[in-house]
Design a protein around this motif. Sequence first.
Motif, PDB file in Angstrom:
ATOM      1  N   THR A   1     -43.177  39.318  -0.800  1.00  0.00           N
ATOM      2  CA  THR A   1     -42.807  40.236   0.273  1.00  0.00           C
ATOM      3  C   THR A   1     -43.114  41.664  -0.142  1.00  0.00           C
ATOM      4  O   THR A   1     -43.135  41.995  -1.332  1.00  0.00           O
ATOM      5  CB  THR A   1     -41.316  40.105   0.630  1.00  0.00           C
ATOM      6  OG1 THR A   1     -41.019  40.956   1.755  1.00  0.00           O
ATOM      7  CG2 THR A   1     -40.419  40.505  -0.531  1.00  0.00           C
ATOM      8  N   THR A   2     -43.356  42.513   0.859  1.00  0.00           N
ATOM      9  CA  THR A   2     -43.434  43.960   0.632  1.00  0.00           C
ATOM     10  C   THR A   2     -42.242  44.642   1.295  1.00  0.00           C
ATOM     11  O   THR A   2     -42.231  45.857   1.454  1.00  0.00           O
ATOM     12  CB  THR A   2     -44.736  44.544   1.209  1.00  0.00           C
ATOM     13  OG1 THR A   2     -44.831  44.215   2.602  1.00  0.00           O
ATOM     14  CG2 THR A   2     -45.948  43.987   0.475  1.00  0.00           C
ATOM     15  N   GLY A   3     -41.242  43.856   1.678  1.00  0.00           N
ATOM     16  CA  GLY A   3     -40.124  44.386   2.439  1.00  0.00           C
ATOM     17  C   GLY A   3     -40.428  44.307   3.925  1.00  0.00           C
ATOM     18  O   GLY A   3     -41.286  43.552   4.369  1.00  0.00           O
ATOM     19  N   ASP A   4     -39.712  45.080   4.693  1.00  0.00           N
ATOM     20  CA  ASP A   4     -39.905  45.127   6.142  1.00  0.00           C
ATOM     21  C   ASP A   4     -40.776  46.334   6.476  1.00  0.00           C
ATOM     22  O   ASP A   4     -40.341  47.473   6.301  1.00  0.00           O
ATOM     23  CB  ASP A   4     -38.551  45.235   6.845  1.00  0.00           C
ATOM     24  CG  ASP A   4     -38.667  45.173   8.366  1.00  0.00           C
ATOM     25  OD1 ASP A   4     -39.779  45.377   8.892  1.00  0.00           O
ATOM     26  OD2 ASP A   4     -37.643  44.923   9.029  1.00  0.00           O
ATOM     27  N   PRO A   5     -42.015  46.122   6.953  1.00  0.00           N
ATOM     28  CA  PRO A   5     -42.899  47.268   7.212  1.00  0.00           C
ATOM     29  C   PRO A   5     -42.357  48.241   8.245  1.00  0.00           C
ATOM     30  O   PRO A   5     -42.730  49.415   8.251  1.00  0.00           O
ATOM     31  CB  PRO A   5     -44.201  46.605   7.690  1.00  0.00           C
ATOM     32  CG  PRO A   5     -43.820  45.228   8.117  1.00  0.00           C
ATOM     33  CD  PRO A   5     -42.668  44.840   7.251  1.00  0.00           C
TER      34      PRO A   5
ATOM     35  N   PHE B   1     -40.652  51.249   6.508  1.00  0.00           N
ATOM     36  CA  PHE B   1     -41.352  52.065   5.510  1.00  0.00           C
ATOM     37  C   PHE B   1     -41.237  53.559   5.792  1.00  0.00           C
ATOM     38  O   PHE B   1     -40.926  54.352   4.903  1.00  0.00           O
ATOM     39  CB  PHE B   1     -42.821  51.650   5.452  1.00  0.00           C
ATOM     40  CG  PHE B   1     -43.649  52.516   4.544  1.00  0.00           C
ATOM     41  CD1 PHE B   1     -43.492  52.456   3.169  1.00  0.00           C
ATOM     42  CD2 PHE B   1     -44.588  53.405   5.064  1.00  0.00           C
ATOM     43  CE1 PHE B   1     -44.254  53.257   2.326  1.00  0.00           C
ATOM     44  CE2 PHE B   1     -45.353  54.206   4.229  1.00  0.00           C
ATOM     45  CZ  PHE B   1     -45.184  54.130   2.860  1.00  0.00           C
ATOM     46  N   ALA B   2     -41.470  53.953   7.038  1.00  0.00           N
ATOM     47  CA  ALA B   2     -41.541  55.382   7.355  1.00  0.00           C
ATOM     48  C   ALA B   2     -40.171  56.033   7.499  1.00  0.00           C
ATOM     49  O   ALA B   2     -39.973  57.177   7.087  1.00  0.00           O
ATOM     50  CB  ALA B   2     -42.354  55.593   8.631  1.00  0.00           C
ATOM     51  N   SER B   3     -39.221  55.320   8.075  1.00  0.00           N
ATOM     52  CA  SER B   3     -37.954  55.973   8.406  1.00  0.00           C
ATOM     53  C   SER B   3     -36.714  55.178   8.011  1.00  0.00           C
ATOM     54  O   SER B   3     -35.597  55.592   8.323  1.00  0.00           O
ATOM     55  CB  SER B   3     -37.893  56.254   9.916  1.00  0.00           C
ATOM     56  OG  SER B   3     -38.023  55.045  10.654  1.00  0.00           O
TER      57      SER B   3
ATOM     58  N   GLY C   1     -44.092  49.740  -3.399  1.00  0.00           N
ATOM     59  CA  GLY C   1     -44.945  50.768  -2.814  1.00  0.00           C
ATOM     60  C   GLY C   1     -44.925  50.776  -1.302  1.00  0.00           C
ATOM     61  O   GLY C   1     -45.515  51.662  -0.683  1.00  0.00           O
ATOM     62  N   PHE C   2     -44.217  49.804  -0.709  1.00  0.00           N
ATOM     63  CA  PHE C   2     -44.209  49.679   0.740  1.00  0.00           C
ATOM     64  C   PHE C   2     -42.787  49.621   1.305  1.00  0.00           C
ATOM     65  O   PHE C   2     -42.587  49.291   2.465  1.00  0.00           O
ATOM     66  CB  PHE C   2     -44.996  48.437   1.169  1.00  0.00           C
ATOM     67  CG  PHE C   2     -46.408  48.435   0.650  1.00  0.00           C
ATOM     68  CD1 PHE C   2     -47.390  49.196   1.274  1.00  0.00           C
ATOM     69  CD2 PHE C   2     -46.738  47.732  -0.488  1.00  0.00           C
ATOM     70  CE1 PHE C   2     -48.693  49.219   0.787  1.00  0.00           C
ATOM     71  CE2 PHE C   2     -48.036  47.743  -0.986  1.00  0.00           C
ATOM     72  CZ  PHE C   2     -49.012  48.487  -0.346  1.00  0.00           C
ATOM     73  N   THR C   3     -41.806  49.935   0.473  1.00  0.00           N
ATOM     74  CA  THR C   3     -40.420  50.052   0.912  1.00  0.00           C
ATOM     75  C   THR C   3     -40.078  51.537   1.018  1.00  0.00           C
ATOM     76  O   THR C   3     -40.849  52.395   0.559  1.00  0.00           O
ATOM     77  CB  THR C   3     -39.464  49.361  -0.086  1.00  0.00           C
ATOM     78  OG1 THR C   3     -39.543  50.039  -1.350  1.00  0.00           O
ATOM     79  CG2 THR C   3     -39.834  47.887  -0.272  1.00  0.00           C
ATOM     80  N   PRO C   4     -38.945  51.886   1.611  1.00  0.00           N
ATOM     81  CA  PRO C   4     -38.610  53.310   1.769  1.00  0.00           C
ATOM     82  C   PRO C   4     -38.540  54.085   0.455  1.00  0.00           C
ATOM     83  O   PRO C   4     -38.704  55.313   0.452  1.00  0.00           O
ATOM     84  CB  PRO C   4     -37.245  53.270   2.463  1.00  0.00           C
ATOM     85  CG  PRO C   4     -37.241  51.971   3.201  1.00  0.00           C
ATOM     86  CD  PRO C   4     -37.986  51.016   2.317  1.00  0.00           C
ATOM     87  N   GLU C   5     -38.319  53.387  -0.673  1.00  0.00           N
ATOM     88  CA  GLU C   5     -38.240  54.091  -1.953  1.00  0.00           C
ATOM     89  C   GLU C   5     -39.594  54.641  -2.397  1.00  0.00           C
ATOM     90  O   GLU C   5     -39.666  55.579  -3.192  1.00  0.00           O
ATOM     91  CB  GLU C   5     -37.703  53.148  -3.043  1.00  0.00           C
ATOM     92  CG  GLU C   5     -36.274  52.682  -2.806  1.00  0.00           C
ATOM     93  CD  GLU C   5     -36.233  51.365  -2.043  1.00  0.00           C
ATOM     94  OE1 GLU C   5     -35.206  50.672  -2.131  1.00  0.00           O
ATOM     95  OE2 GLU C   5     -37.215  51.032  -1.351  1.00  0.00           O
ATOM     96  N   ARG C   6     -40.675  54.015  -1.920  1.00  0.00           N
ATOM     97  CA  ARG C   6     -42.044  54.440  -2.212  1.00  0.00           C
ATOM     98  C   ARG C   6     -42.252  54.629  -3.712  1.00  0.00           C
ATOM     99  O   ARG C   6     -42.192  53.682  -4.469  1.00  0.00           O
ATOM    100  CB  ARG C   6     -42.390  55.695  -1.413  1.00  0.00           C
ATOM    101  CG  ARG C   6     -42.223  55.471   0.089  1.00  0.00           C
ATOM    102  CD  ARG C   6     -42.657  56.663   0.909  1.00  0.00           C
ATOM    103  NE  ARG C   6     -42.241  56.477   2.297  1.00  0.00           N
ATOM    104  CZ  ARG C   6     -42.484  57.316   3.266  1.00  0.00           C
ATOM    105  NH1 ARG C   6     -43.142  58.441   3.033  1.00  0.00           N
ATOM    106  NH2 ARG C   6     -42.075  57.077   4.492  1.00  0.00           N
ATOM    107  N   THR C   7     -42.506  55.867  -4.161  1.00  0.00           N
ATOM    108  CA  THR C   7     -42.811  56.089  -5.576  1.00  0.00           C
ATOM    109  C   THR C   7     -41.581  56.382  -6.427  1.00  0.00           C
ATOM    110  O   THR C   7     -41.705  56.517  -7.649  1.00  0.00           O
ATOM    111  CB  THR C   7     -43.806  57.255  -5.722  1.00  0.00           C
ATOM    112  OG1 THR C   7     -43.212  58.444  -5.194  1.00  0.00           O
ATOM    113  CG2 THR C   7     -45.097  56.969  -4.983  1.00  0.00           C
ATOM    114  N   THR C   8     -40.411  56.466  -5.832  1.00  0.00           N
ATOM    115  CA  THR C   8     -39.204  56.829  -6.586  1.00  0.00           C
ATOM    116  C   THR C   8     -38.968  55.940  -7.801  1.00  0.00           C
ATOM    117  O   THR C   8     -38.592  56.448  -8.873  1.00  0.00           O
ATOM    118  CB  THR C   8     -37.968  56.787  -5.669  1.00  0.00           C
ATOM    119  OG1 THR C   8     -38.186  57.681  -4.573  1.00  0.00           O
ATOM    120  CG2 THR C   8     -36.710  57.187  -6.413  1.00  0.00           C
ATOM    121  N   PRO C   9     -39.167  54.620  -7.720  1.00  0.00           N
ATOM    122  CA  PRO C   9     -38.906  53.778  -8.898  1.00  0.00           C
ATOM    123  C   PRO C   9     -39.754  54.126 -10.107  1.00  0.00           C
ATOM    124  O   PRO C   9     -39.382  53.790 -11.238  1.00  0.00           O
ATOM    125  CB  PRO C   9     -39.225  52.369  -8.386  1.00  0.00           C
ATOM    126  CG  PRO C   9     -39.054  52.442  -6.914  1.00  0.00           C
ATOM    127  CD  PRO C   9     -39.493  53.813  -6.544  1.00  0.00           C
TER     128      PRO C   9
END
Length: 297
Positions: A190-194, A197-199, A237-245
């Motif tokens: 999974t990449t999470g729920d697309p 991603f944005a909001s 890379g496709f969840t709301p956290e994006r690059t934070t991890p």
Amino acid sequence: MRLSTVILPIYRWSEGQKVWQRAEDLGFHASYTYDHLSWRTFRDGPWFGAVPTLTAAAAATRRMRLGTLVTSPNFRHPVTLAKELISLDDISDGRVTLGIGAGGSGFDATTLGQDPWSPRERADRFAEFVPLLDQLLSEDAVSHTGTYYSAVEARNIPGCVQRPRLPFAVAATGPRGMKLAARHGQGWVTTGDPKLFASGTPEQSRAAVRDQIARLGAACAEIGRDPAELGRTLLTGFTPERTTPLESVDAFVDFAGRYGELGITEIVVHAPIPDSDFAADQAIFEKIAIEAPAQLG
């Protein structure tokens, strides 16, 4: 929890070989690559084929698993793909995992001159593609006549090094894809729920993944399969956290640990690419690779 990486196929091999070998030196469980003809913001730059890249990586490494995240029917046929995968599995001495999904409506969907498939047709094709590929990789000779794909006495001798075939990690969120993962997968991706991603928020993303894992479990229960038999992979890379991890080891351990509590068993991070959606500090990336697995257990 296993920690793996994605190395996009953007490097000439004189440079790419060093990237793949460094990933093995860092101790990643697996290194994957995208199987596209081109992809989003990388469309006008270098982009090499997934199978040749993985074949070269197989010859340049010794321990690390290798694979696609993900292959799709968009420009693949099960008969020719099976032959390539059997060859790759042999060259790598049984280190290949096939990440496979239904595909999307991006560049791959029209490059061969066809109109983009509707979501229904993509699902229909995927439902035929996966079982046929399973059969081709498991049997010496296969004949099949389907709506979209056929095989006439297709020979695949000697078959895979991994028996009965190399493992599938099925990317799926919908009910039909979940059923394919339950029946044919050794893993699920999974990449999470697309839509988030944005909001969306990290909490909403984790709730969505929790629901996906529950639906995967229900699909397994329908056929009497223990869902614990399937690995559960999150491609980041496709969840709301994006690059934070990737900002620090502590941030990554917190991120991965929260998804691990939901049942995720493998986290996949993109190898940093400067001036791109996957830009990150290389030193921190390497420190995460070295230090985070011990903290995650």
